[in-house]
Write a protein that holds these residues in place. Structure first.
Motif, PDB file in Angstrom:
ATOM      1  N   ASP A 263       0.874  -1.238  -0.364  1.00  0.00           N
ATOM      2  CA  ASP A 263      -0.069   0.139  -0.049  1.00  0.00           C
ATOM      3  C   ASP A 263       0.993   1.267   0.087  1.00  0.00           C
ATOM      4  O   ASP A 263       1.260   1.699   1.015  1.00  0.00           O
ATOM      5  CB  ASP A 263      -0.895  -0.096   1.190  1.00  0.00           C
ATOM      6  CG  ASP A 263      -1.835   1.146   1.375  1.00  0.00           C
ATOM      7  OD1 ASP A 263      -1.929   2.001   0.182  1.00  0.00           O
ATOM      8  OD2 ASP A 263      -2.585   1.436   2.136  1.00  0.00           O
ATOM      9  N   ASN A 313      -1.654  -1.494  -4.435  1.00  0.00           N
ATOM     10  CA  ASN A 313      -2.047  -0.046  -4.426  1.00  0.00           C
ATOM     11  C   ASN A 313      -0.682   0.801  -4.764  1.00  0.00           C
ATOM     12  O   ASN A 313       0.191   1.241  -3.849  1.00  0.00           O
ATOM     13  CB  ASN A 313      -2.464   0.536  -3.243  1.00  0.00           C
ATOM     14  CG  ASN A 313      -3.397   1.820  -3.261  1.00  0.00           C
ATOM     15  OD1 ASN A 313      -3.891   2.202  -4.237  1.00  0.00           O
ATOM     16  ND2 ASN A 313      -3.386   2.442  -2.029  1.00  0.00           N
ATOM     17  N   ASP A 340      -5.743   6.173  -0.763  1.00  0.00           N
ATOM     18  CA  ASP A 340      -5.113   5.425   0.110  1.00  0.00           C
ATOM     19  C   ASP A 340      -6.143   4.872   1.089  1.00  0.00           C
ATOM     20  O   ASP A 340      -5.928   4.085   1.807  1.00  0.00           O
ATOM     21  CB  ASP A 340      -4.158   6.512   1.111  1.00  0.00           C
ATOM     22  CG  ASP A 340      -3.187   5.728   1.873  1.00  0.00           C
ATOM     23  OD1 ASP A 340      -3.093   4.481   1.878  1.00  0.00           O
ATOM     24  OD2 ASP A 340      -2.826   6.414   2.832  1.00  0.00           O
TER      25      ASP A 340
HETATM   26 MN    MN Z   1      -4.229   2.743   2.152  1.00  0.00          MN
END
Ligand code: MN
Ligand code: BES
Ligand code: ZN
Length: 494
Positions: A263, A313, A340
């Motif tokens: 992430d 991500n 996010d």
């Molecule tokens: Mn995140």
């Protein structure tokens, strides 16, 4: 390799003889034998060395080969009155950490719990503690100092129940170690596709059916959240479905795990510090896969289905942008204002599918919000849900497994902070604080009619230090809880 456990009724030959001592230097089971072996001088020795049975302390006592061991180790286990299965699990972990240089240990620790504690439950906790305390992630160390501990003789008069408990605990700990290994693995080595491959190996070995969506199948399945988050990465997303189907099952339990293999925050990029631990953002996924790997071995009677969305991500020219609108599997539209807040987007699709497929109850595990760490720290997960009876089942499983949770509310009137100007929902709250709760309220929109519980494990999935059965790095949090929950599953009444 995990150590083997053997239940024996008298002290066998072993490198170390480990006996518990309670607070106030009160001798636990077996300690009298040590005192006898050194001519009744144990009390003096403890006094001279200030050893008083405080939890976590140890004192080595040379026994000159008596008791079948070169030495005895007194293990401080704290308060005798409150010494329960959880304390035994902790003590087992301390034992493993303190005896990593020897190959075999004999211990009387099991009988340190009071007679009111079920011997099977206690034995399971002991085996879990020993195996988890022994765990280390050494894959990338050139000079690996693995624990040498291989044989643990458990000295007790407890019978078959204890023997089964030891085996069960060792099996569950093996699954926890698998989850820890995957969480600790650098993101470079665990793309969504690679996680699927690893999961398939496990699934094959444990009798789970697998189904994987990739590429166009994700579109056909309308996985708008998974596709949206996955767009920014060179490594495309996957959706993994695992199924455990025993004969004449007692209800169907759905397990959902957040699988963000890394992430970065996406275009709403995290800071360098904020990204450091983000290889662990697939801890929910790891817990679900690992827990499911034990179900057949443990003879679980419920049908259990795992739903694991896997994405990376990342920011790129192809990434979703703040302001983009995604259509999730259940048809609801989401305005992405912060890339996010990606976990809830992929969970939306997974929860929609779980509810569509008619699960009797759903639980998801997700490293969802930094805010839960502010509220509960790194040892207690945030529990939210839509059904009191189901939330209570989860809480009870948490207590038994020693993986702690705290029930947080999902206030209806906070839902308005998720109203979007252009879509059905926005993915981050427009204000009002309570980031953990609004994340929970967001997920609730995708759970349909099914009783649902959510565990925010952003704090508990990873630890900054070794502490009893908790390991530094990935903790494998949730595996024990899920195994307990599946083993004791009762269909919640609607
Ligand atoms: Mn995140
Ligand atoms: N994976 C993070 C949550 C997280 C933070 C896990 C710290 C472990 C440690 C999640 O995807 C995230 O970025 N959440 C944001 C949400 C915010 C943008 C609404 C957060 O918590 O800051
Ligand atoms: Zn995340």
């Amino acid at each position: 390799m995990a150590p083997t456990f053997e239940l024996v009724t008298r002290a066998p030959d072993a490198d170390l003889f480990v006996v518990p001592v309670f607070s106030g230097a009160r001798l636990g089971p077996g300690a009298q034998l040590v005192d006898d072996a050194i001519g009744g001088t144990l009390g003096e020795f403890m006094q001279e060395t200030d050893f008083d049975g405080t939890r976590g302390e140890v004192l080595a006592v040379p026994t000159g080969g008596q008791l079948g061991a070169r030495a005895a180790l007194l293990l401080g286990v704290g308060d005798e009155e409150t010494f329960d299965a959880a304390a035994l699990r902790r003590a087992g972990a301390v034992l493993a950490r303190r005896t990593s240089r020897v190959a075999s240990v004999a211990t009387t620790l099991l009988d340190a719990v009071g007679p009111d504690v079920d011997r099977g439950v206690a034995a399971q906790a002991l085996a879990e503690g020993v195996c988890l305390g022994r765990y280390q992630f050494l894959r990338y160390k050139s000079e690996a100092k693995a624990s040498r501990l291989e044989h643990v003789f458990v000295i007790s008069r407890a019978g078959a129940k204890a023997r089964a408990g030891l085996a069960r605990g060792a099996r569950i700990a093996e699954a926890v170690a698998w989850a820890r290994d995957l969480v600790n693995e650098p993101a470079a080595a665990k793309s969504p596709a690679e996680v699927v491959d690893l999961a398939k190996v496990v699934a094959r070995a444990s009798g789970l059916k697998t189904k994987v969506f990739a590429g166009e199948q994700l579109e056909r399945e309308r996985m708008g959240g998974v596709l949206g988050v996955g767009k920014g990465s060179e490594r495309p997303p996957r959706f993994l479905r695992l199924e455990y189907s025993p004969r004449s099952p007692r209800g169907t339990l759905a397990l959902v795990g957040k699988g963000v293999v890394f992430d970065s925050g996406g275009l709403s990029l995290k800071t360098a510090g904020g990204m450091e631990a983000m290889k662990t953002d697939m801890s929910g996924a790891a817990a679900v896969i690992a827990a499911m790997s034990t179900l057949r071995d443990l003879g679980v009677k419920a049908r259990v289905i795992g739903y694991v969305p896997l994405v990376e991500n990342m920011p790129s020219g192809a990434a979703m942008r703040p302001g983009d609108v995604l259509t999730m599997r259940n048809g609801k539209t989401v305005e992405v204002l912060n890339t996010d807040a990606e976990g809830r987007l992929i969970l939306a699709d997974a929860l929609s599918l779980a509810s569509e497929e008619g699960a009797d109850a759903i639980i998801d595990l997700a490293t969802l919000t930094g805010a839960v760490t502010v509220a509960l720290g790194d040892k207690v997960a945030g529990l939210m849900g839509s059904h009191d009876g189901w939330v209570a089942q989860v809480s009870e499983a948490a207590v038994r497994s020693g993986e702690r949770v705290w029930h947080l509310p999902l206030p209806d009137d906070y839902r308005r902070n998720l109203d979007s100007d252009v879509a059905d929902l926005r993915n981050v709250s427009s204000g009002g604080g309570a980031g953990t709760l609004t994340a929970g309220l967001f997920l609730k929109e995708f759970t349909g009619e099914a009783p649902w519980a959510h565990l925010d494990i952003a704090g508990t999935a990873r630890s900054s230090s070794d502490d009893a059965e908790t390991s530094k790095g990935g903790t494998g949090y949730g595996v024990r809880l899920l195994v307990d929950l599946a083993s004791t599953f009762r269909k919640p009444s609607r």
